[in-house]
Motif scaffolding. Structure first.
Motif, short mmCIF file in Angstrom:
data_model
loop_
_atom_site.label_atom_id
_atom_site.label_comp_id
_atom_site.label_asym_id
_atom_site.label_seq_id
_atom_site.Cartn_x
_atom_site.Cartn_y
_atom_site.Cartn_z
N LYS A 1 0.98 -0.93 -0.31
CA LYS A 1 0.30 0.37 0.50
C LYS A 1 0.63 0.83 -0.04
N LYS A 2 0.38 2.57 -0.42
CA LYS A 2 1.04 3.33 -0.20
C LYS A 2 1.63 3.88 1.28
N ASN A 3 2.69 4.44 1.21
CA ASN A 3 2.56 4.50 2.51
C ASN A 3 2.23 6.65 2.87
N LEU A 4 3.17 6.70 4.20
CA LEU A 4 2.53 8.19 4.15
C LEU A 4 4.58 8.62 3.62
N GLU A 5 5.35 7.97 4.11
CA GLU A 5 6.45 8.54 3.05
C GLU A 5 6.40 8.85 1.79
N THR A 6 5.97 8.19 0.85
CA THR A 6 5.68 8.45 -0.49
C THR A 6 5.05 9.31 -0.75
N ARG A 7 3.70 9.55 -0.22
CA ARG A 7 2.67 10.73 0.08
C ARG A 7 3.15 11.86 0.23
N PHE A 8 4.13 11.84 1.03
CA PHE A 8 4.82 13.21 1.49
C PHE A 8 5.99 13.15 0.55
N LEU A 9 6.47 12.94 0.46
CA LEU A 9 7.70 13.44 -1.02
C LEU A 9 6.39 13.69 -2.43
N GLU A 10 5.67 13.09 -2.36
CA GLU A 10 4.58 13.38 -3.39
C GLU A 10 4.57 14.96 -3.27
N ILE A 11 3.97 15.30 -1.90
CA ILE A 11 3.83 16.15 -1.93
C ILE A 11 4.74 17.80 -1.78
N THR A 12 6.44 17.21 -0.97
CA THR A 12 7.32 18.13 -1.13
C THR A 12 8.49 18.26 -1.66
N GLY A 13 8.84 17.08 -2.65
CA GLY A 13 9.83 16.73 -3.52
C GLY A 13 10.72 16.25 -2.12
N LYS A 14 12.01 15.88 -2.71
CA LYS A 14 12.81 15.21 -1.63
C LYS A 14 14.56 16.08 -1.12
N GLN A 15 13.90 17.93 -1.39
CA GLN A 15 14.75 18.52 -0.86
C GLN A 15 14.24 19.17 0.38
N SER A 16 15.37 19.42 1.61
CA SER A 16 14.99 20.15 2.29
C SER A 16 14.94 21.56 2.15
N ASP A 17 14.60 22.08 3.08
CA ASP A 17 13.36 23.27 2.86
C ASP A 17 14.88 24.14 3.44
N ARG A 18 15.61 23.48 3.86
CA ARG A 18 16.86 25.21 4.51
C ARG A 18 18.02 25.52 3.30
#
Length: 303
Positions: free
Chosen positions: A286-303
């Motif tokens: 199943k799709k997990n929260l990490e997958t969904r998180f990366l869909e929304i935010t991409g893979k870069q830190s905000d710093r």
């Protein structure tokens, strides 16, 4: 009923917008995760609702009332790295904490038992493991038996055993009726303990809701299946011909197969067997929260 209502909260540091019109509601009895890449504004947000920082705009309410000193006394908080006197025992450190908070002086034995530190109550703080130090900080937050707990990165810096300790403690506290608000970037832990989640990136709220609502918000209903067989080449050939298969990726001897939502494990297993290939591995993912998180935010830190 909302324990915490955040409405259009903004925080500016000169030209930098640390938070930009963030709004959400924390239901009573929930474990509410505030997620975001490093530098996204999670700690700033918690600092504002605990009145450590002043917002540039917007407002927040605890149990329908504006935040004030009386409200804060009813909330247990862990906003920074545990800061205790290294040469004092757990009991003595909690006595000092209770005096500062003006509550919970008669509560020390109870909270030490809750965090499973009562047998080590006379041990000096500098003899504690990281997990024990974090549990002592949570014990301090529990002084006075608050109904609301606010934790900033409660598993930060812990090893897997320490993370598991804190996870089980949070689950147990929630079972006892506590509402818990926690900022974290450890997505697997959030998915295990949280009922609701808000994702923030660069100070902007990206999505908010129950964990299940956030996971399903993309509208994608495809399923991912991992399969393997002794004849990996033959398996790849036949599975590409199976109705409902959209994509196949090879990872060593395991095939990751993306299928339409109506495909079941039984159908795949039967199809492969009828084609002369016996599966040695079959996992529906199943799709997990990490997958969904990366869909929304991409893979870069905000710093």
């Amino acid at each position: 009923m909302s324990v915490l209502s955040v409405q259009q909260i903004s925080k500016n540091y000169g030209a930098v917008k640390a938070l930009n019109n963030v709004s959400f509601e924390v239901p009573q009895g929930s474990v509410y995760g505030i997620l975001g890449p490093n530098g996204s504004g999670k700690t700033t947000l918690l600092g504002i609702v605990m009145d450590v920082l002043k917002a540039s705009g917007g407002e927040f309410r605890w149990n329908g009332q504006p935040g004030d000193a009386d409200q804060r006394k009813k909330i247990g908080t862990l906003l920074e790295t545990p800061n205790f006197y290294s040469y004092l025992s757990a009991e003595k450190n909690l006595e000092i904490a209770a005096c500062i908070k003006e509550r919970g002086l008669d509560d020390i034995d109870r909270v030490l038992q809750m965090v499973n530190l009562h047998q080590r109550r006379t041990s000096k703080f500098n003899t504690y493991s990281l997990g024990m130090k974090q549990r002592l900080a949570i014990a301090s937050a529990l002084l006075g038996d608050p109904d609301i707990l606010v934790f900033d990165e409660p598993t930060n810096g812990l090893d897997p055993a320490g993370i598991a300790e804190i996870r089980e403690l949070i689950i147990e506290l929630n079972r006892q009726g506590k509402t818990i608000i926690m900022a974290s970037h450890i997505l697997d832990e959030v998915e295990r303990v949280c009922t609701h989640v808000t994702i923030i990136q660069k100070g902007v709220l990206k999505t908010s809701g129950t964990v299940q609502e956030v996971l399903s918000a993309s509208g994608e209903t495809d399923v991912l299946v991992e399969i393997a067989a002794d004849d990996a080449t033959g398996l790849e050939t036949i599975i590409r011909q199976f109705p409902g298969v959209k994509d196949v990726k090879v990872f060593g001897h395991v095939l990751s197969v993306l299928c339409t939502e109506n495909v079941s494990a039984g159908q795949i297993n039967k199809y492969c067997f009828e084609k002369g290939v016996v599966l040695t591995q079959l996992n529906m993912k199943k799709k997990n929260l990490e997958t969904r998180f990366l869909e929304i935010t991409g893979k870069q830190s905000d710093r």
